[in-house]
Design a protein around this motif. Structure first.
Motif, mmCIF file in Angstrom:
data_model
loop_
_atom_site.group_PDB
_atom_site.id
_atom_site.type_symbol
_atom_site.label_atom_id
_atom_site.label_comp_id
_atom_site.label_asym_id
_atom_site.label_seq_id
_atom_site.Cartn_x
_atom_site.Cartn_y
_atom_site.Cartn_z
ATOM 1 N N TYR A 163 0.774 -1.349 -0.269
ATOM 2 C CA TYR A 163 -0.225 -0.185 -0.017
ATOM 3 C C TYR A 163 1.025 0.847 -0.714
ATOM 4 O O TYR A 163 1.997 0.949 0.539
ATOM 5 N N THR A 178 1.400 -3.103 4.502
ATOM 6 C CA THR A 178 1.158 -4.452 4.212
ATOM 7 C C THR A 178 0.247 -5.009 5.038
ATOM 8 O O THR A 178 0.504 -5.661 6.423
ATOM 9 N N PHE A 179 -0.967 -5.468 4.498
ATOM 10 C CA PHE A 179 -1.818 -6.226 5.349
ATOM 11 C C PHE A 179 -2.157 -7.774 4.909
ATOM 12 O O PHE A 179 -2.110 -7.453 3.641
ATOM 13 N N THR A 208 -4.782 -9.664 3.512
ATOM 14 C CA THR A 208 -6.033 -9.761 2.766
ATOM 15 C C THR A 208 -6.819 -10.923 2.069
ATOM 16 O O THR A 208 -5.978 -11.992 1.787
ATOM 17 N N LYS A 209 -8.706 -11.023 1.544
ATOM 18 C CA LYS A 209 -8.536 -11.710 1.318
ATOM 19 C C LYS A 209 -8.504 -12.339 -0.305
ATOM 20 O O LYS A 209 -8.698 -13.225 -1.016
ATOM 21 N N GLU A 210 -8.157 -11.412 -0.641
ATOM 22 C CA GLU A 210 -7.047 -11.098 -2.195
ATOM 23 C C GLU A 210 -5.909 -12.274 -2.439
ATOM 24 O O GLU A 210 -5.433 -12.666 -3.408
#
Length: 137
Positions: free
Chosen positions: A123, A128-129, A131-133
């Motif tokens: 980001y 950075t997270f 994520t579901k992606e």
């Protein structure tokens, strides 16, 4: 520092001690690490550090500039992205001129990735997270 005529005493301390000394004003110069919150908006850091009644501005930094306060409040309320960016640029220039903080380093995120990882994104604020992606392919 000695070579340029400045006498120094170095004190290495725990974070809680640094915080207490900073709030009490028991320092001439302090090295500390600050990072931005992962909110994607400059208001959090700018307001807490440079708005006169901000968390760090009013305690650690003892910084108050009525013009900067005005710009921060204007930027916070501005919905036009370009105008808002201009205000934050003016704020940054002024606090740099006021030498509120002297930034000596900037953290960059460095990531090593498996070629099997899909959907990874760094980001703009370099947090950075998961994520579901994201998935392993």
């Amino acid at each position: 520092m000695k070579k340029i005529g400045i006498t120094t005493t170095i004190k290495i301390a725990e974070t809680s001690s640094i915080s207490a000394d900073a709030v009490a004003g028991n320092y001439d110069l302090a090295l500390y690490s600050w990072g931005v919150a992962p909110v994607g908006d400059p208001d959090y850091f700018v307001s807490s550090h440079f708005l006169s009644n901000g968390t760090y501005a009013s305690t650690w930094l003892r910084y108050s500039n009525p013009q900067v306060d005005k710009w921060i409040l204007e930027a916070r309320a501005e919905t036009d992205k370009e105008k808002r960016a201009e205000l934050y640029e003016m704020i940054q220039e002024q606090v740099q001129n006021d030498a509120v903080l002297v930034c000596i380093a900037y953290k960059n995120e460095i990531d090593g990735l498996s070629p099997n990882l899909k959907g990874f994104e760094i980001y703009p604020n370099e947090y950075t997270f998961i994520t579901k992606e994201m998935e392993l392919a």
